[in-house]
Design an enzyme around this catalytic site. Sequence first.
Site, PDB file in Angstrom:
ATOM      1  N   GLY A   1       1.997   6.919  18.267  1.00 49.47           N
ATOM      2  CA  GLY A   1       0.574   7.254  18.235  1.00 49.47           C
ATOM      3  C   GLY A   1       0.361   8.582  18.909  1.00 49.47           C
ATOM      4  O   GLY A   1       1.249   9.054  19.641  1.00 49.47           O
TER       5      GLY A   1
ATOM      6  N   CYS B   1       8.323   5.385  20.271  1.00 47.28           N
ATOM      7  CA  CYS B   1       7.545   6.529  20.740  1.00 47.28           C
ATOM      8  C   CYS B   1       6.398   6.072  21.645  1.00 47.28           C
ATOM      9  O   CYS B   1       6.647   5.548  22.720  1.00 47.28           O
ATOM     10  CB  CYS B   1       7.079   7.327  19.521  1.00 47.28           C
ATOM     11  SG  CYS B   1       6.471   8.946  19.950  1.00 47.28           S
ATOM     12  N   TYR B   2       5.155   6.209  21.227  1.00 42.06           N
ATOM     13  CA  TYR B   2       4.044   5.740  22.068  1.00 42.06           C
ATOM     14  C   TYR B   2       4.250   4.279  22.436  1.00 42.06           C
ATOM     15  O   TYR B   2       3.973   3.853  23.563  1.00 42.06           O
ATOM     16  CB  TYR B   2       2.710   5.922  21.334  1.00 42.06           C
ATOM     17  CG  TYR B   2       1.514   5.483  22.160  1.00 42.06           C
ATOM     18  CD1 TYR B   2       0.973   6.328  23.105  1.00 42.06           C
ATOM     19  CD2 TYR B   2       0.949   4.223  21.996  1.00 42.06           C
ATOM     20  CE1 TYR B   2      -0.112   5.929  23.889  1.00 42.06           C
ATOM     21  CE2 TYR B   2      -0.122   3.810  22.763  1.00 42.06           C
ATOM     22  CZ  TYR B   2      -0.653   4.669  23.704  1.00 42.06           C
ATOM     23  OH  TYR B   2      -1.717   4.267  24.470  1.00 42.06           O
TER      24      TYR B   2
ATOM     25  N   HIS C   1      11.922   8.658  16.531  1.00 39.74           N
ATOM     26  CA  HIS C   1      11.435   7.948  15.334  1.00 39.74           C
ATOM     27  C   HIS C   1      12.588   7.534  14.421  1.00 39.74           C
ATOM     28  O   HIS C   1      13.077   8.350  13.641  1.00 39.74           O
ATOM     29  CB  HIS C   1      10.472   8.847  14.557  1.00 39.74           C
ATOM     30  CG  HIS C   1       9.167   9.030  15.257  1.00 39.74           C
ATOM     31  ND1 HIS C   1       8.159   8.100  15.196  1.00 39.74           N
ATOM     32  CD2 HIS C   1       8.735  10.017  16.067  1.00 39.74           C
ATOM     33  CE1 HIS C   1       7.145   8.508  15.929  1.00 39.74           C
ATOM     34  NE2 HIS C   1       7.468   9.676  16.469  1.00 39.74           N
TER      35      HIS C   1
ATOM     36  N   GLU D   1      12.349   5.791  11.864  1.00 37.30           N
ATOM     37  CA  GLU D   1      11.852   5.591  10.497  1.00 37.30           C
ATOM     38  C   GLU D   1      11.869   6.854   9.639  1.00 37.30           C
ATOM     39  O   GLU D   1      11.725   6.775   8.428  1.00 37.30           O
ATOM     40  CB  GLU D   1      10.421   5.001  10.539  1.00 37.30           C
ATOM     41  CG  GLU D   1       9.317   5.928  11.049  1.00 37.30           C
ATOM     42  CD  GLU D   1       9.185   5.967  12.568  1.00 37.30           C
ATOM     43  OE1 GLU D   1      10.148   5.609  13.269  1.00 37.30           O
ATOM     44  OE2 GLU D   1       8.123   6.385  13.065  1.00 37.30           O
TER      45      GLU D   1
ATOM     46  N   GLY E   1      -3.934   2.115 -18.431  1.00 38.68           N
ATOM     47  CA  GLY E   1      -2.752   2.791 -18.964  1.00 38.68           C
ATOM     48  C   GLY E   1      -1.801   3.185 -17.844  1.00 38.68           C
ATOM     49  O   GLY E   1      -0.694   3.641 -18.093  1.00 38.68           O
TER      50      GLY E   1
ATOM     51  N   ASP F   1      -0.464   0.676 -11.905  1.00 38.20           N
ATOM     52  CA  ASP F   1      -1.019  -0.389 -11.080  1.00 38.20           C
ATOM     53  C   ASP F   1      -1.748  -1.446 -11.902  1.00 38.20           C
ATOM     54  O   ASP F   1      -1.504  -2.648 -11.742  1.00 38.20           O
ATOM     55  CB  ASP F   1      -1.979   0.187 -10.025  1.00 38.20           C
ATOM     56  CG  ASP F   1      -1.319   1.274  -9.199  1.00 38.20           C
ATOM     57  OD1 ASP F   1      -0.078   1.327  -9.197  1.00 38.20           O
ATOM     58  OD2 ASP F   1      -2.034   2.077  -8.572  1.00 38.20           O
ATOM     59  N   SER F   2      -2.651  -1.009 -12.786  1.00 37.38           N
ATOM     60  CA  SER F   2      -3.406  -2.012 -13.543  1.00 37.38           C
ATOM     61  C   SER F   2      -2.485  -2.761 -14.499  1.00 37.38           C
ATOM     62  O   SER F   2      -2.655  -3.961 -14.718  1.00 37.38           O
ATOM     63  CB  SER F   2      -4.589  -1.377 -14.275  1.00 37.38           C
ATOM     64  OG  SER F   2      -4.161  -0.449 -15.246  1.00 37.38           O
TER      65      SER F   2
ATOM     66  N   LYS G   1       3.416   1.710  -3.549  1.00 35.84           N
ATOM     67  CA  LYS G   1       3.596   2.140  -4.935  1.00 35.84           C
ATOM     68  C   LYS G   1       5.033   1.934  -5.450  1.00 35.84           C
ATOM     69  O   LYS G   1       5.230   1.456  -6.570  1.00 35.84           O
ATOM     70  CB  LYS G   1       3.237   3.635  -5.032  1.00 35.84           C
ATOM     71  CG  LYS G   1       3.166   4.163  -6.434  1.00 35.84           C
ATOM     72  CD  LYS G   1       1.769   4.038  -6.966  1.00 35.84           C
ATOM     73  CE  LYS G   1       1.601   4.599  -8.339  1.00 35.84           C
ATOM     74  NZ  LYS G   1       0.223   4.423  -8.796  1.00 35.84           N
TER      75      LYS G   1
END
Length: 516
Positions: free
Chosen positions: A57, A85-86, A172, A174, A228, A231-232, A372
Amino acid sequence: MSNQHEVILILDFGSQYTQLIARRVREQGVYCEIVPFTFAVKKILEKNPKGVILSGGPNSVYEADAPKISAEFYQKINAPILGICYGMQLLAKDLQGEVAPSDKRGYGHAKLKVSSGKTKLFAELPFDLDVWMSHGDHVIGLPEGFHTTATTGDVVTAIENEERKIFAVQFHPEVAHTPLGKEILRNFLFNICNCRGDWTAAQFIKEEIEKIRLLVGETDNVVCGLSGGVDSTVAATLVHEAIGKRQTCIFVNNGLLRDNEFETTLELYKNNLHLNVRGVDASAEFYAVLKNISDPEQKRKAIGGKFIDIFDAEARRIGDVKYLVQGTLYPDVIESVSLRGASVTIKSHHNVGGLPEKMNLKLIEPLQELFKDEVRLIGKDLGIPKEILQRHPFPGPGLAVRILGDITPEKVELLQKVDRIFIEELHNFKIYNDVWQAFAVLLPVESVGVMGDFRTYEKTVALRAVTSTDGMTADWARLPFDFLQKISSRITSEIRGVNRVVYDISSKPPSTIEWE
Ligand code: XMP
């Protein structure tokens, strides 16, 4: 319904990397959720996490308004804790250690030395590691029961207390700049939290289908708007697996899609995915409401309003509908912890809001736990063709925000042809998947050119291709010159009315991806 899979909880203290931690955890096949640091201890316990990660953070732990967690947290959480970290500084301070501001900011690459003593977090890792730091403060006094497991120079960079199952790192793990960060997180997940790694696409699909069946029951009907896009399509296919034809999908042609997209996608929905889908060609109605509108926000409003009217009318024909399926993703639902002002809500205007309220429908959002890239994996498992899964994002208002000035069917047709060449060649050169999004923009500019012996005075198109990970920031794609040369000459020779092609070299910020 409680989750059937293991959960790691990430308490978010506002780091720009929090979502990245989540993705790294999930990449190892372990499900995790991000919750704000204010999440009550009782609620944490209800989730029965296998482990808890305290994110980084921007604050300093001694600032008056620095985010805090309660003493109860340390007393009641029995699952292993990893502070990053934080998160490290906070737990060190809370457990009576000492944290000091550094004279130089620990930002960027650093060389880490793992101590030769006992460490579970760095087990099986080399003693010298490259890591990425982004914080000024560091621990100078260890809390009782902890020992130092790694240092950078004379700074304590990692500590642990195996008995209390509390681990912390200043850097970090990640980010990609910490090359062995993945192994460190693996040690935490599998050797410390004893996770099995039961988060797979197949498991997700199985659980989600059960959830949808339970929610919708035996008789209720559901409606879904298809665009189209990825996601949908994935959301609708999942719901189809759960309740079949009781879901009716509506795919509206607003006349602002790419060349032939309405026809080919509708065909794919029907014959390939076997969705119960209605195609509605409302192009003329959209062109009518867009007539003489040049302002981008007014275009969006006109298109959004028209879409709701058409969708509503179509859905009423289905009869008794109780639910609306939406392809909302995880980044849209995470309660953002923004400690430095409001987070960028760039997408607020993007989705057509107001539908569920207007139609009095309850929502089904089967992708709301997913990133995603996970949606793409689920889509692959569901048998959705690559051409949809790999498709670049496309804005709801479509080509309307890529034609500067007012919209006419002729301008749309011209832009569709240009766009087709651009996209076709990206595939031919095998670079379509290297860019986040690529498209052409029709400018309200005419300029002088020469063709044979004649002087021309014709339109200019701008090409835009960007790299990005989430659309929030972006850089212009360094497309090969021979590629640019090829599309430029194809466009000016094949498309009548265009005599100039320019390439957009702006990043976001300060520009946006779309031109409007
Ligand atoms: P900007 O232009 O804001 O775009 O940098 C970021 C991403 O969002 C897409 N975009 C939209 N999507 N409705 C949408 O559904 C919209 O009005 C809209 N405007 C931009 C854009 O294509 C990019 O992927």
